[in-house]
Design an enzyme around this catalytic site. Sequence first.
Site, PDB file in Angstrom:
ATOM      1  CG  MET B   1      -1.920  -0.401   1.122  1.00  0.00           C
ATOM      2  SD  MET B   1      -3.369  -0.363   0.065  1.00  0.00           S
ATOM      3  CE  MET B   1      -4.061   1.174   0.385  1.00  0.00           C
ATOM      4  CB  CYS B   2       1.294   4.287  -1.900  1.00  0.00           C
ATOM      5  SG  CYS B   2       1.513   2.563  -3.313  1.00  0.00           S
ATOM      6  CD  GLU B   3      -0.263   5.909   4.768  1.00  0.00           C
ATOM      7  OE1 GLU B   3      -0.463   7.270   5.204  1.00  0.00           O
ATOM      8  OE2 GLU B   3       0.302   5.149   5.431  1.00  0.00           O
TER       9      GLU B   3
END
Lengths: 267, 267
Positions: B1-3
């Site tokens: 997951m990226c932010e």
Amino acid sequence: MCELLGMSANVPTDICFSFTGLMQRGGRTGPHSDGWGITFYEGLGCRTFKDPMPSAQSRIARLVQEYPIKSQAVVSHIRQANRGGVCLENTHPFTRELWGRYWTFAHNGQLTGFETLDTGRFEPVGSTDSERAFCWLLAQMATKYPKRPADPLAAFADIARWAGELAGMGVFNMLLSDGEYVCSFCSTQLHWITRRAPFGQAQLLDEDVAIDFQQETTPNDVVTVVATQPLTRDEAWHKMARGECNLFLWGERVAQSQVSLPPLSPT
Amino acid sequence: MCELLGMSANVPTDICFSFTGLMQRGGRTGPHSDGWGITFYEGLGCRTFKDPMPSAQSRIARLVQEYPIKSQAVVSHIRQANRGGVCLENTHPFTRELWGRYWTFAHNGQLTGFETLDTGRFEPVGSTDSERAFCWLLAQMATKYPKRPADPLAAFADIARWAGELAGMGVFNMLLSDGEYVCSFCSTQLHWITRRAPFGQAQLLDEDVAIDFQQETTPNDVVTVVATQPLTRDEAWHKMARGECNLFLWGERVAQSQVSLPPLSPT
């Protein structure tokens, strides 16, 4: 007048030394205080640092001088505004995607009648003659070559011709790159130098900084620098002729073309 | 997951505080160590700082934290790679020109079957699902609206629908901006908060840093921040629903749309 700086190299090379010289011309040793920018290619990607502030005072310019980003293709520009206000959207270099590559462009000079250039699907965001000329150039390329041409040298001959058309509208010194090739067009002034073994020493014209390239390189390195004016005092820079178009690939000049241009009208 | 991190504001505002929190998640308090990027709009222009290095160790990230670039529209991203290698051309945000505006896009999530998305004249340079989704989205926009639509809210409804189509291919949390509007689409997680007078204090979740917004603002300031996860511990962030699409303009939410999405398939 603005100043251009480009680099083509066969190994990832930092341009800190040349950039340090150029930046002094942005508000200190030169009058080009209306912004600056530099685009570094790394693989297919690129990153641009730019600032509408004078380069000699820019904190971001200081980072670029001190932080050695290594690249094989660089396009840089410092600006003295003549067409279009001083703001970020008018700050060179400009970048657009074509054929799945990022194309980067910087221009020195000014054009008359540029407002009527048809830029097709590449719309300028700012108001400079430069960005419109770039968009027009890309539109010519996209129209003639819907896909990336198998032989880039064929496209180079076209680019030289189109650049010549633009130079017919005024002063058009240009750097253009897709991250692999670096193309230059000389309308009034542009110089270049290729550095290779045996490497020597050089001293910047604009700043009391010297470099011993032998300490910074390996014997196989080939690095070409293109600049409006020579940046060093103790090297032999080649002066490009009016209408001369050069193509550099990984440090080497791989093609040259001469476009016939009428004499410059007195301004 | 990226932010993801986005900002929309009615006055030029620096995002140093929020960015400081986000950057800690890039290799220190979070696992997102495969690069980061941030795009600031200033007028019609924009500049992007990006690095394929972990943000917690990036010298360029430190500059962005310390050097308050003031902007009314910001899109930022830190990456944990899942589709496409770790390199500059795969580092978000991505920018393309459409309708004479620079459009900037960042994505959190991953898509299945993205290779077949037809991106028309917007060709991806890198190999991520994200950039291809962005190019596809722009191609939809360019096809339906050859010119910038007179009513951007009409286009917003289309963008929400197209984002919903992409979310049908996997996880698709998105930020998209043209420098004026900031659009968000929530597939699985996205939060937002609007700060306005009376301003209070806030403390970052990821770093021992507090801020008193009253010291930094005037009573008329309106600033919205959008982030994957809340960045502060003592403020009430709104959690976006699955399929929720929001449009922000100069700090205010000006439109909202809800797209019906099937439940997420277990992975």
